[in-house]
Structures are given as structure tokens and as C-alpha cells.
Design an enzyme around this catalytic site. Sequence first.
Site, short mmCIF file in Angstrom:
data_model
loop_
_atom_site.label_atom_id
_atom_site.label_comp_id
_atom_site.label_asym_id
_atom_site.label_seq_id
_atom_site.Cartn_x
_atom_site.Cartn_y
_atom_site.Cartn_z
N SER A 1 0.91 -1.24 -0.33
CA SER A 1 0.14 0.37 0.12
C SER A 1 0.45 1.33 0.05
O SER A 1 0.68 1.90 -0.81
CB SER A 1 -0.74 0.00 1.02
OG SER A 1 -0.29 -0.20 2.07
N HIS B 1 8.96 3.66 9.48
CA HIS B 1 8.89 2.75 10.71
C HIS B 1 7.36 2.98 11.54
O HIS B 1 7.27 4.31 11.53
CB HIS B 1 10.25 2.65 12.02
CG HIS B 1 9.65 1.64 13.05
ND1 HIS B 1 10.18 0.62 12.46
CD2 HIS B 1 8.89 1.88 14.39
CE1 HIS B 1 9.76 -0.16 13.28
NE2 HIS B 1 9.35 0.65 14.76
N ASP C 1 16.63 -0.03 12.63
CA ASP C 1 16.09 1.45 13.17
C ASP C 1 16.76 1.81 13.70
O ASP C 1 16.16 2.84 14.47
CB ASP C 1 14.67 0.88 13.59
CG ASP C 1 14.07 -0.18 12.89
OD1 ASP C 1 13.63 -0.11 11.56
OD2 ASP C 1 12.89 -1.07 13.54
N GLU D 1 1.64 7.60 7.07
CA GLU D 1 2.06 7.05 5.90
C GLU D 1 2.29 7.50 4.82
O GLU D 1 3.15 7.91 3.90
CB GLU D 1 2.19 5.76 6.23
CG GLU D 1 2.94 5.03 7.49
CD GLU D 1 2.70 3.73 7.68
OE1 GLU D 1 3.51 2.72 8.33
OE2 GLU D 1 1.73 2.89 6.48
#
Length: 189
Positions: free
Chosen positions: A13, A103, A144, A173
Site C-alpha cells: 500500500s 517505521h 531502525d 504513512e
Amino acid sequence: MKNIVIFASGTGSNAENIIHYFKNNNSKSVVAVFSNNSNAKVVEKAKIVGVQVVTFNKEELSGEIVLSKLVAIKPDLIVLAGFLLKFPEHIIQEFPNKIINIHPALLPKYGGKGMYGNHVHQAVLENQESETGITIHFVNEQYDEGGIIFQKSVSISDCSSIEEVSKKVHQLEQKYFPEIIDQLLTLNP
């Protein structure tokens, strides 16, 4: 033309959103989607919109095959959008400060190995956080831990399920990831 390569492992997505964001852009374009899962929905989505797809396995990623394909494409930015494998050091070294990841939390909280997707949202809920968000960061040799480029928070005090938290984070996002990619490519001629 600035070339963007996306790495994704799942539904895609975010990858699809990024592709559409740059679709009619005259200076920046998504030129390829790389996936370690040939059955991932992201593969189908990329093919539908005419973006080159490269599938590979773990050995090809850790060896020279994926690197040689990237070198041939000459990406200006490599974007990890739901890519679940650890990115290899030899590719990071070949493209310093040209690989970014998103993230689904406010790093440094809730980062590290195994912290992705609903695992992150579950941890955030269990710890009764009042907010969460997204972090866009450079990729380095550790999960991360690369330099933070952008963070955006959202209140989750009204959320009681993983799905509710996930929905709020996903909205962030979708809005900010393509915009930050655009800014990075504009600032780095």
C-alpha cells in the site's frame, strides 16, 4: 530524472501510494520495485502500473545479484516500504545516505528486530502510550537505528485496538512518506 527504487515484502500500500505520487512527475520516478516475495501483492500492483519488478531470494540479496541489479539502475534513492528483511551492509555501503525506511512508531521506541506492523502497534497499546506515529529514517547496519529524517505523531488515547492504531499510523504513512521522499530528492541534486 531522479530514479526511485522501492523494496517491499507485502501488500504494497505504501509502495503503490509512492508510485502514484510520482506518476506524472517530470523529474522523479519510481523505476523499479524489488521484492523478496514473488507472491506479494506489491508485485502485482507494480506490474499493473508498468513499473519494473525484480524478485529475489535471501541468498541473492546477501550476495551480489541484487546489488548488481541496483548498480545497473543507478537509483538516487532506495525506499524500504514494508520490507521485512535486514538490509545487507554491502548494499548500504554502495549507496550511503541513499536508503530510507519508514517505521510505524516514534523511534527510538518500539524499534529493532521483530518490531514491524502489528507487533509495533500491539506493544504501543500494551504500554498504554497516549501517542504513536511514524519515523522516516536512513538505513544503517542496525535495525531502525539510522539517522532520523522525519517524525510525525498522532494521538491514540481514543484507540482500544491494534486496528484503530494501525489505521491512524497508516494515514500518516500515506500522507507524509511520498512528500518526504520528494523533499529528499529535491534537496540532494
